[in-house]
Design an enzyme around this catalytic site. Sequence first.
Site, PDB file in Angstrom:
ATOM      1  N   LYS A  32     -33.746  -6.838  21.532  1.00  0.00           N
ATOM      2  CA  LYS A  32     -32.614  -6.883  20.620  1.00  0.00           C
ATOM      3  C   LYS A  32     -32.116  -8.320  20.595  1.00  0.00           C
ATOM      4  O   LYS A  32     -32.412  -9.097  21.503  1.00  0.00           O
ATOM      5  CB  LYS A  32     -31.529  -5.908  21.028  1.00  0.00           C
ATOM      6  N   ASP A  85     -26.941 -12.319  28.355  1.00  0.00           N
ATOM      7  CA  ASP A  85     -28.272 -12.865  28.090  1.00  0.00           C
ATOM      8  C   ASP A  85     -28.589 -12.977  26.596  1.00  0.00           C
ATOM      9  O   ASP A  85     -29.734 -13.259  26.225  1.00  0.00           O
ATOM     10  CB  ASP A  85     -29.338 -12.023  28.790  1.00  0.00           C
ATOM     11  N   HIS A 119     -25.139  -7.767  30.550  1.00  0.00           N
ATOM     12  CA  HIS A 119     -23.689  -7.812  30.368  1.00  0.00           C
ATOM     13  C   HIS A 119     -22.937  -7.577  31.677  1.00  0.00           C
ATOM     14  O   HIS A 119     -21.721  -7.553  31.690  1.00  0.00           O
ATOM     15  CB  HIS A 119     -23.304  -6.744  29.351  1.00  0.00           C
ATOM     16  N   ASP A 138     -28.641 -10.784  24.034  1.00  0.00           N
ATOM     17  CA  ASP A 138     -29.327  -9.803  23.190  1.00  0.00           C
ATOM     18  C   ASP A 138     -28.379  -8.818  22.510  1.00  0.00           C
ATOM     19  O   ASP A 138     -28.760  -8.148  21.567  1.00  0.00           O
ATOM     20  CB  ASP A 138     -30.446  -9.075  23.962  1.00  0.00           C
ATOM     21  N   ASP A 192     -23.615 -11.166  24.513  1.00  0.00           N
ATOM     22  CA  ASP A 192     -23.447 -10.833  25.940  1.00  0.00           C
ATOM     23  C   ASP A 192     -24.090 -11.858  26.869  1.00  0.00           C
ATOM     24  O   ASP A 192     -24.536 -12.915  26.425  1.00  0.00           O
ATOM     25  CB  ASP A 192     -23.997  -9.437  26.218  1.00  0.00           C
TER      26      ASP A 192
HETATM   27  C1  G1P Z   1     -27.511   0.241  28.578  1.00  0.00           C
HETATM   28  C2  G1P Z   1     -27.409   0.742  27.168  1.00  0.00           C
HETATM   29  C3  G1P Z   1     -28.773   0.743  26.510  1.00  0.00           C
HETATM   30  C4  G1P Z   1     -29.381  -0.651  26.601  1.00  0.00           C
HETATM   31  C5  G1P Z   1     -29.376  -1.130  28.033  1.00  0.00           C
HETATM   32  C6  G1P Z   1     -29.847  -2.572  28.157  1.00  0.00           C
HETATM   33  O1  G1P Z   1     -28.346   1.105  29.331  1.00  0.00           O
HETATM   34  O2  G1P Z   1     -26.847   2.023  27.106  1.00  0.00           O
HETATM   35  O3  G1P Z   1     -28.653   1.150  25.186  1.00  0.00           O
HETATM   36  O4  G1P Z   1     -30.696  -0.649  26.106  1.00  0.00           O
HETATM   37  O5  G1P Z   1     -28.065  -1.049  28.581  1.00  0.00           O
HETATM   38  O6  G1P Z   1     -29.014  -3.458  27.467  1.00  0.00           O
HETATM   39  P1  G1P Z   1     -27.770   2.270  30.290  1.00  0.00           P
HETATM   40  O7  G1P Z   1     -26.845   1.585  31.254  1.00  0.00           O
HETATM   41  O8  G1P Z   1     -27.013   3.198  29.388  1.00  0.00           O
HETATM   42  O9  G1P Z   1     -28.982   2.880  30.907  1.00  0.00           O
HETATM   43 ZN    ZN Z   2     -28.081  -8.078  27.341  1.00  0.00          ZN
END
Ligand code: G1P
Ligand code: ZN
Length: 544
Positions: free
Chosen positions: A377, A280, A114, A282, A278
Amino acid sequence: MQIETITTTAYNDQNPGTSGLRKKVKVFQQPGYLENFVQSIFDSLEDYTDKTLVLGGDGRYFNRVAIQIIIKIAAANGFGELIIGQGGLLSTPAASHIIRKYQAFGGLILSASHNPGGPDEDFGIKYNVSNGGPAPEKYTAAFYQRSLAIDTYEYAHIADVDLDSIGTQQIDNLKITIIDPVSDYAELMQSIFDFKLLKQSISSGYITLLFDAMSAITGPYAKRILVDMLGASPESLINAEPLEDFGGHHPDPNLAHAHELAERMFSPDAPTFGAASDGDGDRNMITGSQIFVTPSDSLAIMAANAHLIPAYAQGLSGVARSMPTSQAVDRVAASYNIPCYETPTGWKFFGNLLDAGKITLCGEESFGTGSNHVREKDGLWAVLFWLNLVAVKRQSVADIVHEHWQKFGRDIYCRHDYEAVETPIANAIVTHLRDLLPTLPCQVFGEYIVKYADEFSYEDSVDGSISSQQGIRIGFENGSRIVFRLSGTGTVGATLRIYIERFESDAARHQQDAQVALAELIDLAEQFCEVKKRTGRTEPDVMT
Ligand code: G1P
Ligand code: ZN
């Protein structure tokens, strides 16, 4: 093919985070940077000669360049086949499916999820293992260790591959197969959901739809599945053309970033169902006319209703959520008498539980939900799940949510993010919180009495591995919680995430605004971590 061993200099910052190695494009463009990391991955793996590697990305800036480089390194390292999405594109869940379906050795997914894209923005690379899921920590730790010592990489001198023509090409011992990025995934979705019912509900106008692909990878997937297969009108899709820079936006599906969708879903003539995915593909955001469904509620509602979906008609073996995700799904699991696992943040922790058949459904508060159909996901899967529920239950999204709260109570929830905090300040906040923990239990703050204050540590029930320091938790006697953790996916400074929740059983109080209902806990969180005081900021950058 002519293979050259090229001398290189190691970088010391190639430690993968929550979801692979993410850096600014400019960092990846340094001499040997991408090459070193890819070679470090291959050096850490065993027995892949002649085996298959899946390759694809979310189409962001640098995707095509990176794919050509990776092809040459993979060729030189002896892979037998490369399966690549046409144009170098594959959504993350589709890549996971393709690894599984074609029994590949593994896959490289190019994405920074994202995060924004473009020459001055982010790029990323992630290795997924043969079950289709992100490489577990023991792999990513090995990649990092290798990257610190690497001094050569292997490179095949072959011409750039035409990524746009579907079909197979043979270069000496290497087969390169360019596949349609959508077909296999669309077929999988058809095997999970009731497409006949969905088509009826959409073409009859019972469900009116708005899907925001955020100028990212899900555009082509949504066109094929929602428009071509299920009969939604082309106008139901917005931002459906993937762009290298996502149109200059954050391709992050939340109310702040998917603002056109948010505006239309809260307008008087809103469609019945709205969703976004987002960069990609997921993540997912689910909304209905006049309502936003928090990801934690979404997971709980999916779990409570999964038996209405053809693929899950037999019920769920168990569920899992990441630690900071609200406890709403725990209530469903308790009432259905199925196990509920609490894992650290990041999808990689669900892999073992899914492989062992201990869980069928899992999710995170960060707009991620998924099931045992892949090992990532899955944004569009979640959208189809909800559409299928609306179609079977013949209820609006709002009615489904309110009915769920009535039955199980509402876990009022919010997350506050402070982005790009100077790293020393962020580290000082964490140290300060750690020092505070032993002093907190039994302390009384208004109606909140601290029950426990600790740092989350996880023992994988399948392989026994332990992951410590996975977030600071302060829990209260009434079940409320405040959680603090630093992001493992950011690329600038540090991002402090504060997760806050409170349970409300009284249906008369379910309609409150979360920020208002949680105001006292939000103040307490500041009292504990002092992020405003220490950074001089007055409010979070993002509230979800
Ligand atoms: C963030 C989200 C987490 C997700 C990850 C990848 O990670 O909080 O739940 O799995 O992006 O999409 P973080 O930046 O908090 O480490
Ligand atoms: Zn993603």
